[in-house]
Design a protein around this motif. Structure first.
Motif, short mmCIF file in Angstrom:
data_model
loop_
_atom_site.label_atom_id
_atom_site.label_comp_id
_atom_site.label_asym_id
_atom_site.label_seq_id
_atom_site.Cartn_x
_atom_site.Cartn_y
_atom_site.Cartn_z
N ASP A 186 0.79 -1.22 0.00
CA ASP A 186 0.00 0.00 0.00
C ASP A 186 0.83 1.28 0.00
O ASP A 186 0.27 2.36 0.12
CB ASP A 186 -0.96 0.01 1.20
CG ASP A 186 -0.22 -0.13 2.53
OD1 ASP A 186 0.99 -0.44 2.52
OD2 ASP A 186 -0.86 0.07 3.58
N ARG A 187 2.14 1.19 -0.13
CA ARG A 187 2.97 2.40 -0.13
C ARG A 187 4.01 2.33 -1.25
O ARG A 187 5.22 2.30 -1.00
CB ARG A 187 3.65 2.59 1.23
CG ARG A 187 2.67 2.92 2.34
CD ARG A 187 3.40 3.28 3.64
NE ARG A 187 2.46 3.59 4.70
CZ ARG A 187 1.91 4.78 4.89
NH1 ARG A 187 2.21 5.77 4.08
NH2 ARG A 187 1.06 4.99 5.88
N PRO A 188 3.58 2.33 -2.50
CA PRO A 188 4.55 2.25 -3.60
C PRO A 188 5.29 3.56 -3.78
O PRO A 188 4.76 4.64 -3.53
CB PRO A 188 3.67 1.95 -4.81
CG PRO A 188 2.36 2.60 -4.47
CD PRO A 188 2.20 2.42 -2.98
N ARG A 189 6.53 3.46 -4.23
CA ARG A 189 7.31 4.63 -4.58
C ARG A 189 7.42 4.73 -6.10
O ARG A 189 7.38 3.73 -6.80
CB ARG A 189 8.73 4.51 -4.03
CG ARG A 189 8.88 4.49 -2.53
CD ARG A 189 10.35 4.51 -2.19
NE ARG A 189 10.60 4.31 -0.77
CZ ARG A 189 11.82 4.31 -0.23
NH1 ARG A 189 12.88 4.50 -1.01
NH2 ARG A 189 11.98 4.11 1.06
N GLN A 190 7.57 5.95 -6.58
CA GLN A 190 7.94 6.12 -7.97
C GLN A 190 9.45 5.96 -8.06
O GLN A 190 10.21 6.59 -7.31
CB GLN A 190 7.51 7.48 -8.50
CG GLN A 190 7.71 7.60 -10.00
CD GLN A 190 7.00 8.80 -10.58
OE1 GLN A 190 6.14 9.39 -9.94
NE2 GLN A 190 7.36 9.17 -11.79
N ALA A 191 9.90 5.10 -8.96
CA ALA A 191 11.31 4.75 -9.00
C ALA A 191 11.60 4.12 -10.36
O ALA A 191 10.72 3.91 -11.19
CB ALA A 191 11.66 3.78 -7.87
N ALA A 192 12.87 3.82 -10.57
CA ALA A 192 13.27 3.09 -11.77
C ALA A 192 14.39 2.13 -11.41
O ALA A 192 15.20 2.40 -10.51
CB ALA A 192 13.72 4.04 -12.88
N TYR A 193 14.41 1.01 -12.12
CA TYR A 193 15.44 -0.01 -11.95
C TYR A 193 16.00 -0.25 -13.35
O TYR A 193 15.31 -0.77 -14.23
CB TYR A 193 14.80 -1.27 -11.37
CG TYR A 193 15.72 -2.44 -11.12
CD1 TYR A 193 16.26 -2.68 -9.87
CD2 TYR A 193 16.01 -3.34 -12.15
CE1 TYR A 193 17.08 -3.77 -9.64
CE2 TYR A 193 16.84 -4.43 -11.93
CZ TYR A 193 17.36 -4.64 -10.68
OH TYR A 193 18.18 -5.74 -10.44
N VAL A 194 17.25 0.17 -13.57
CA VAL A 194 17.81 0.26 -14.92
C VAL A 194 19.06 -0.62 -15.01
O VAL A 194 19.95 -0.53 -14.16
CB VAL A 194 18.17 1.71 -15.26
CG1 VAL A 194 18.51 1.85 -16.74
CG2 VAL A 194 17.03 2.66 -14.88
N THR A 195 19.12 -1.47 -16.04
CA THR A 195 20.24 -2.40 -16.17
C THR A 195 20.78 -2.41 -17.59
O THR A 195 20.09 -2.05 -18.55
CB THR A 195 19.81 -3.84 -15.81
OG1 THR A 195 18.92 -4.33 -16.83
CG2 THR A 195 19.11 -3.90 -14.47
#
Length: 324
Positions: A186-195
């Motif tokens: 219930d507490r998602p963050r805006q983020a990115a996971y880049v590879t």
């Protein structure tokens, strides 16, 4: 996971198994195992993914395969995102066929694995993953993974998948990760996971947190041969089409030695995965890395659902990082 005298965690063969003994009484204690793969000539990407909640007693996840023909999960070549299967208490992740269709067998602890998936007539996989370097722990508590035990590992994935009756050879360099700890829905963050990774096993990871209109690098590394150096700062910038999908992106970062790392990528295919209260817009990326050449990898563009919906309605993607 052991704790040496310098207080930096070290992952051990026991960490290939489940960590139910660490769950305590936290409802949201969660454990994941993720392997990615791709076939770049076909712009084809794929995941095998498992998420276990030991206190709830469920296992979820499955497999996704996408290409440039579609991005919605009900239109891509294969998508199975199961949510609440029973987690058998006797399952050992070191040699397991999981209820979600994924199978994992350790060949070399923390380094090499046989992977499978079984949905006959639709999608099956017979793959082998072998890492370049031993797993190194996440040490940045400010990253999107918080203080969960977590590692990311570049490796070579080889083998065959069968997609709707067509055999496709896989031979790529890609990323896997493992994590266990508290992960509420219930507490998602805006983020990115880049590879990204090259054909010699070199590569990078950049995990970003979106704040005040920028995507700052919170955690990551650059890997060359036997050397892996942490990223200590940097930014991810993106170009989006009118629907919000990432078409181009740039990583401009600095590592712990003071060296710059600069890479520019283009999305060649994508899938949108709805993961409870956020969506993961996952693109297969062709990278051009300054001073090195072409690498391949992924960009996981992660949004809380309400924030993406607001940007979509307004066509104003500057909402990036707002509290709305």
């Amino acid at each position: 996971m052991s704790q040496p005298s310098d207080s930096v965690p070290v992952f051990t063969p026991d960490d290939d198994g489940f960590h139910a003994h660490m769950r305590g009484d936290d409802w949201w204690f969660t454990e994941t195992a993720w392997f990615s793969f791709h076939q770049r000539e076909r712009a084809l990407g794929g995941w095998l993914y498992t998420l276990a909640r030991h206190n709830i007693g469920t296992i979820s996840g499955g497999a996704w395969v996408w290409d440039a023909t579609a991005h919605l999960p009900w239109e891509v070549p294969y998508s199975s995102n199961l949510t609440a299967l029973r987690l058998p208490p006797e399952l050992d992740l070191r040699d397991a066929t999981l209820p979600n269709g994924v199978s994992v067998r350790v060949e070399t602890p923390t380094m090499a694995y046989r992977l499978g998936y079984d949905d006959p007539g639709r999608f099956t996989a017979d793959l082998r993953y072998e890492a370049v370097l031993p797993p190194r722990p996440l040490t940045a508590g400010g990253s999107t993974f918080g203080h969960s035990a977590h590692f990311d590992q570049i490796g070579r994935v080889t083998g065959t998948i069968d997609l709707h009756g067509e055999a496709i050879e896989i031979d790529c360099w890609s990323m896997r990760d493992r994590t266990w700890g508290r992960r509420p829905e219930d507490r998602p963050r805006q983020a990115a996971y880049v590879t990204g990774a090259g054909d010699d096993g070199s590569g990078f990871l950049a995990v970003t947190n979106t704040r005040d209109g920028t995507d700052r690098v919170a955690y990551g590394f650059v890997q060359h041969g036997d050397s892996q150096v942490s990223l200590v700062d940097g930014e991810r910038t993106v170009v989006r089409d009118p629907d919000g999908w990432v078409t181009e992106l740039h990583i401009n970062a600095v590592d712990a030695s003071g060296a710059q790392f600069v890479a520019s990528g283009r999305s060649v295919s994508r899938i949108v995965i709805n993961r409870h209260s956020f969506i993961d817009i996952n693109s297969l990326i062709r990278w051009e890395v300054d001073g090195i050449g072409t690498w391949w990898g992924e960009d996981q563009d992660m949004w809380p659902v309400h924030r993406f919906a607001a940007a979509k309605r307004s066509s104003d993607w500057s909402l990036l990082g707002s509290r709305r």
